[in-house]
Design a protein around this motif. Structure first.
Motif, PDB file in Angstrom:
ATOM      1  N   VAL A   1      -8.009  46.253  58.598  1.00 49.91           N
ATOM      2  CA  VAL A   1      -8.756  47.595  59.350  1.00 49.91           C
ATOM      3  C   VAL A   1      -8.152  47.049  60.970  1.00 49.91           C
ATOM      4  CG1 VAL A   1     -10.829  47.920  61.041  1.00 49.91           C
ATOM      5  CG2 VAL A   1     -11.223  46.993  58.286  1.00 49.91           C
ATOM      6  N   SER A   2      -7.961  48.331  61.830  1.00 54.03           N
ATOM      7  CA  SER A   2      -7.551  48.210  63.286  1.00 54.03           C
ATOM      8  C   SER A   2      -7.900  47.661  64.473  1.00 54.03           C
ATOM      9  CB  SER A   2      -7.409  49.876  64.224  1.00 54.03           C
ATOM     10  OG  SER A   2      -6.836  50.534  63.739  1.00 54.03           O
ATOM     11  N   PRO A   3      -7.633  46.256  64.924  1.00 55.14           N
ATOM     12  CA  PRO A   3      -8.582  45.605  65.201  1.00 55.14           C
ATOM     13  C   PRO A   3      -8.931  46.072  66.750  1.00 55.14           C
ATOM     14  CG  PRO A   3      -6.111  44.868  65.470  1.00 55.14           C
ATOM     15  CD  PRO A   3      -6.436  45.780  64.604  1.00 55.14           C
ATOM     16  N   LYS A   4     -10.192  45.263  67.212  1.00 54.77           N
ATOM     17  CA  LYS A   4     -10.825  45.602  68.179  1.00 54.77           C
ATOM     18  C   LYS A   4     -11.275  44.330  68.291  1.00 54.77           C
ATOM     19  CE  LYS A   4     -12.716  50.041  66.585  1.00 54.77           C
ATOM     20  NZ  LYS A   4     -14.502  50.466  65.778  1.00 54.77           N
ATOM     21  N   PRO A   5     -11.727  44.870  69.861  1.00 61.19           N
ATOM     22  CA  PRO A   5     -12.404  42.979  70.883  1.00 61.19           C
ATOM     23  C   PRO A   5     -13.497  42.758  70.288  1.00 61.19           C
ATOM     24  CG  PRO A   5     -11.400  44.872  72.145  1.00 61.19           C
ATOM     25  CD  PRO A   5     -11.336  45.779  71.196  1.00 61.19           C
TER      26      PRO A   5
ATOM     27  N   ASP B   1       1.145  41.572  59.846  1.00 58.59           N
ATOM     28  CA  ASP B   1       1.878  40.606  60.257  1.00 58.59           C
ATOM     29  C   ASP B   1       0.811  40.203  60.908  1.00 58.59           C
ATOM     30  OD1 ASP B   1       3.823  42.568  60.343  1.00 58.59           O
ATOM     31  OD2 ASP B   1       3.401  43.499  62.601  1.00 58.59           O
ATOM     32  N   LYS B   2       1.917  38.771  61.316  1.00 61.49           N
ATOM     33  CA  LYS B   2       1.221  37.605  61.859  1.00 61.49           C
ATOM     34  C   LYS B   2       1.745  36.899  62.886  1.00 61.49           C
ATOM     35  CE  LYS B   2       2.171  35.486  57.234  1.00 61.49           C
ATOM     36  NZ  LYS B   2       2.418  33.458  56.457  1.00 61.49           N
ATOM     37  N   LEU B   3       1.157  36.325  63.605  1.00 55.85           N
ATOM     38  CA  LEU B   3       0.836  35.866  64.864  1.00 55.85           C
ATOM     39  C   LEU B   3       1.168  34.453  65.483  1.00 55.85           C
ATOM     40  CD1 LEU B   3      -2.511  38.012  65.906  1.00 55.85           C
ATOM     41  CD2 LEU B   3      -0.123  39.213  66.400  1.00 55.85           C
ATOM     42  N   ALA B   4       1.766  34.257  65.337  1.00 56.26           N
ATOM     43  CA  ALA B   4       2.091  31.999  64.788  1.00 56.26           C
ATOM     44  C   ALA B   4       2.418  31.888  66.462  1.00 56.26           C
ATOM     45  CB  ALA B   4       3.483  32.085  63.975  1.00 56.26           C
ATOM     46  N   ASP B   5       2.442  32.964  67.569  1.00 52.65           N
ATOM     47  CA  ASP B   5       1.909  32.245  68.850  1.00 52.65           C
ATOM     48  C   ASP B   5       0.848  31.570  69.069  1.00 52.65           C
ATOM     49  OD1 ASP B   5       5.166  32.206  69.354  1.00 52.65           O
ATOM     50  OD2 ASP B   5       4.644  33.882  70.637  1.00 52.65           O
TER      51      ASP B   5
ATOM     52  N   LYS C   1      -1.392  41.791  72.870  1.00 55.40           N
ATOM     53  CA  LYS C   1      -0.994  41.176  71.559  1.00 55.40           C
ATOM     54  C   LYS C   1      -0.643  41.776  70.145  1.00 55.40           C
ATOM     55  CE  LYS C   1       1.334  38.048  74.426  1.00 55.40           C
ATOM     56  NZ  LYS C   1       2.901  38.363  74.466  1.00 55.40           N
ATOM     57  N   LEU C   2      -1.301  42.844  69.811  1.00 48.34           N
ATOM     58  CA  LEU C   2      -1.724  43.002  68.875  1.00 48.34           C
ATOM     59  C   LEU C   2      -1.553  45.069  68.070  1.00 48.34           C
ATOM     60  CD1 LEU C   2      -5.389  41.894  67.959  1.00 48.34           C
ATOM     61  CD2 LEU C   2      -3.196  41.504  67.328  1.00 48.34           C
ATOM     62  N   SER C   3      -1.247  45.524  69.688  1.00 46.64           N
ATOM     63  CA  SER C   3      -0.137  46.492  69.792  1.00 46.64           C
ATOM     64  C   SER C   3       0.867  46.264  68.973  1.00 46.64           C
ATOM     65  CB  SER C   3      -0.219  47.102  71.017  1.00 46.64           C
ATOM     66  OG  SER C   3       0.521  46.832  72.070  1.00 46.64           O
ATOM     67  N   GLY C   4       1.148  47.741  68.749  1.00 47.29           N
ATOM     68  CA  GLY C   4       2.588  48.263  68.018  1.00 47.29           C
ATOM     69  C   GLY C   4       2.928  47.666  66.559  1.00 47.29           C
TER      70      GLY C   4
END
Length: 177
Positions: free
Chosen positions: A159-163, A72-76, A64-67
């Motif tokens: 910072v680029s997200p990582k698990p 950017d908010k992740l309201a879901d 869900k984070l790619s692109g």
């Protein structure tokens, strides 16, 4: 000898009268002192509140984070934090929200991968100054369990997200206003 005894009695009696007279005179001439004291107490309005000590957000799939770009908010994947206030002596109070780490206008995390943005009544809480205040007015000057719902929305960080786990600390205070 009788005469000597009588004379001694007279001397003792005169000495006793002189002592009583001296004491009475001293008591009537003694200086007294008095002072006034003012007692004061300030009665102040007070407020307290309850909230969860930990808010666990829904799991966020990496896909869900790619692109997505920073900001950017992740309201879901939002969650809700419930604040329950109780006050005595005031109709107005305020919450102050102070993040340990700032992430733009949101709460920064320890990794920088994500931020957590706050919203109350569909209005963003702007933490860019380091803290933000939200004011509330109630109908009465004594109330319990007045609810304020705070929506917490994840946001892509710088910072680029990582698990992994992204932890943030938010201090919330309440005070009469």
């Amino acid at each position: 000898m009788n005469r000597l005894k009588e004379r001694l009695k007279i001397i003792v009696l005169r000495s006793s009268l002189l002592l009583v007279f001296t004491l009475a005179t001293a008591l009537t001439h003694a200086a007294g002192h008095s002072a006034n004291m003012t007692l004061m107490v300030s009665v102040v309005a007070d407020c307290s509140f309850d909230m969860a000590s930990t808010l666990t957000m829904p799991d966020l799939p990496m896909g869900k984070l790619s692109g997505r770009g920073a900001g950017d908010k992740l309201a879901d994947y939002k969650s809700t934090l419930l604040l329950k206030a109780s006050c005595n002596g005031t109709q107005k109070y305020k919450y102050t929200f102070s993040p340990a780490i700032k992430g733009g206008s949101c709460i920064g995390t320890d990794t920088g991968h994500l931020n957590y943005c706050l919203s109350i009544d569909n209005t963003d809480v702007d933490l860019s100054a380091g803290s933000a205040v939200y004011e509330v007015t109630q109908a009465s000057d004594r109330f319990d369990d007045a609810e304020t719902l705070v929506t917490v929305i994840p946001q892509v960080g710088e910072v680029s997200p990582k698990p992994g786990t992204n932890t943030a600390v938010l201090t919330v205070t309440i005070e009469p206003s």
